[in-house]
Design a protein around this motif. Structure first.
Motif, mmCIF file in Angstrom:
data_model
loop_
_atom_site.group_PDB
_atom_site.id
_atom_site.type_symbol
_atom_site.label_atom_id
_atom_site.label_comp_id
_atom_site.label_asym_id
_atom_site.label_seq_id
_atom_site.Cartn_x
_atom_site.Cartn_y
_atom_site.Cartn_z
ATOM 1 N N PRO A 189 0.850 -1.162 -0.092
ATOM 2 C CA PRO A 189 0.185 -0.110 -0.047
ATOM 3 C C PRO A 189 0.981 1.438 -0.056
ATOM 4 O O PRO A 189 0.388 2.196 -0.711
ATOM 5 C CB PRO A 189 -0.869 -0.352 1.214
ATOM 6 C CG PRO A 189 -0.865 -1.678 1.526
ATOM 7 C CD PRO A 189 0.382 -2.157 0.896
ATOM 8 N N GLU A 190 1.804 1.358 0.840
ATOM 9 C CA GLU A 190 2.710 2.462 0.940
ATOM 10 C C GLU A 190 3.491 2.917 -0.486
ATOM 11 O O GLU A 190 3.975 4.045 -0.384
ATOM 12 C CB GLU A 190 3.489 2.348 2.216
ATOM 13 C CG GLU A 190 4.857 1.561 2.030
ATOM 14 C CD GLU A 190 4.449 0.075 2.289
ATOM 15 O OE1 GLU A 190 5.345 -0.690 2.469
ATOM 16 O OE2 GLU A 190 3.233 -0.308 2.338
ATOM 17 N N LEU A 191 3.604 1.849 -1.215
ATOM 18 C CA LEU A 191 4.502 2.230 -2.461
ATOM 19 C C LEU A 191 3.450 2.223 -3.708
ATOM 20 O O LEU A 191 4.106 2.355 -4.761
ATOM 21 C CB LEU A 191 5.368 1.116 -2.418
ATOM 22 C CG LEU A 191 6.543 1.136 -1.563
ATOM 23 C CD1 LEU A 191 7.689 -0.129 -1.600
ATOM 24 C CD2 LEU A 191 7.354 2.349 -1.404
ATOM 25 N N ARG A 192 2.432 1.798 -3.557
ATOM 26 C CA ARG A 192 1.407 1.883 -4.782
ATOM 27 C C ARG A 192 1.443 3.059 -5.774
ATOM 28 O O ARG A 192 1.671 3.069 -7.031
ATOM 29 C CB ARG A 192 -0.057 1.730 -4.255
ATOM 30 C CG ARG A 192 0.015 -0.009 -3.761
ATOM 31 C CD ARG A 192 -1.402 -0.236 -3.313
ATOM 32 N NE ARG A 192 -1.381 -1.374 -2.746
ATOM 33 C CZ ARG A 192 -2.473 -2.033 -2.258
ATOM 34 N NH1 ARG A 192 -3.591 -1.201 -1.863
ATOM 35 N NH2 ARG A 192 -2.372 -3.082 -1.531
ATOM 36 N N ALA A 193 1.384 4.304 -5.146
ATOM 37 C CA ALA A 193 1.591 5.528 -5.798
ATOM 38 C C ALA A 193 2.683 5.643 -6.862
ATOM 39 O O ALA A 193 2.763 5.875 -8.100
ATOM 40 C CB ALA A 193 1.194 6.843 -5.109
#
Length: 316
Positions: A147-151
């Motif tokens: 989640p924390e790296l999706r962007a």
């Protein structure tokens, strides 16, 4: 006015296999149809293996060559997929959409009970294997889309798709000198950008393997064997780009990556199917592929391939 630029048909079947949809995630219900020759399908093969989904999502493998109608199961006894019982992937598409007029592409996921295709949206398929199929992941499966790296992953994937994954095709299928040179320069500008990005970091995003690495790897794996010559992407071979060559070897030697690659089928597909580019259908004998197993030295950059997880152990 025609420009000679290649435009990929991206009209895919967007149906998703998800907990809250008409096609819920179920062990044993679906079959992933791939070809080892295809870079888009190769992504799904890798992700399925990394996540340990072999026992819940079966896999049918089409042969490396096909005609204008469809991928075929000529590698299987009798030329039929042993689970779906079909000779052509086209049959599964027409089972759901009798008037289907778009591309019959891999990867595709087929609903086994009905024999009908569910989706061929290759970009979403691998994301959903990470997200929607999480309950069936093996113990120790890596987080390929955290989640924390999706962007950041999405941002990297967008430019890599436009300039590299699809960029080699834009060069190879260009029908004018101007369109070819535009695609050529765009491709190598992006490869130079990637080389700079990877010079001091082991992986594209974060310090573990993610979806971004999977997507870039399948193009790099085919670069010297196919794209350099067949698609005229010949400023440099992969082996002449030190950072990318070391990065590709690092992934190739990581369980789940190189063990999904079949260079023979890759060359058979491109050189025999694309007769407008290679009318003779002759398959090159080279290049020498022994270098893929040589030391890469990328461990010195740190990073943990599987994060807190473990590598897959079963064979493909």
């Amino acid at each position: 006015m025609a420009t000679g630029e290649y435009n990929r048909d991206q009209r895919y079947i967007s149906t998703r296999i998800a907990a809250d949809g008409p096609y819920p995630v179920e062990a044993g219900r679906y079959r992933l149809v791939v070809s080892r020759a295809c870079p888009w399908a190769n992504r799904a093969i890798i992700v399925r293996r990394l996540l340990g989904l072999e026992d819940v999502l079966s896999m049918g493998v089409a042969g490396p060559t096909h005609d204008e109608r469809s991928w075929t199961f000529d590698l299987d006894p009798g030329g039929r997929d042993p689970v779906l019982g079909i000779e052509r992937l086209q049959e599964a598409f027409l089972k759901r959409f009798p008037d289907y007029d778009k591309g019959i592409t891999v990867p595709a996921i087929v609903d086994v009970p009905s024999g009908a295709v569910v989706t061929n949206d290759f970009a979403q398929i691998t994301l959903d294997l990470s997200l929607e199929w999480a309950a069936f992941h093996r113990p120790g499966a890596p987080l390929l889309y955290p989640p924390e790296l999706r962007a950041e992953i999405d941002e990297v994937n967008a430019v890599v798709f436009a300039d590299v994954n699809n960029g080699v095709y834009r060069a190879g299928f260009a029908s004018s000198q101007e369109a070819y040179e535009k695609a050529y320069h765009r491709l190598f500008d992006r490869l130079d950008w990637l080389s700079a990005r990877l010079a001091d970091r082991r992986y594209l995003v974060g310090d573990t393997i993610t979806e971004a690495d999977v997507r870039l790897f399948t193009t790099l794996a085919r670069f010297d064997a196919v794209y350099h010559g067949h698609f005229k992407c010949n400023r440099s071979k992969l082996t002449e780009m030190p950072v990318l060559w070391a990065y590709a070897r690092d992934l190739f030697q990581t369980p789940g990556f190189g063990d999904t690659i079949d260079f023979v089928q890759i060359k058979q597909h491109y050189y025999q199917v694309h007769r407008t580019i290679n009318p003779s259908g002759i398959i090159p004998a080279g290049p020498d592929l022994s270098g893929w197993l040589t030391p890469h030295g990328r461990e010195s950059l740190g990073g943990r391939p599987f994060g807190d997880g473990t590598p897959p152990v079963r064979a493909v």
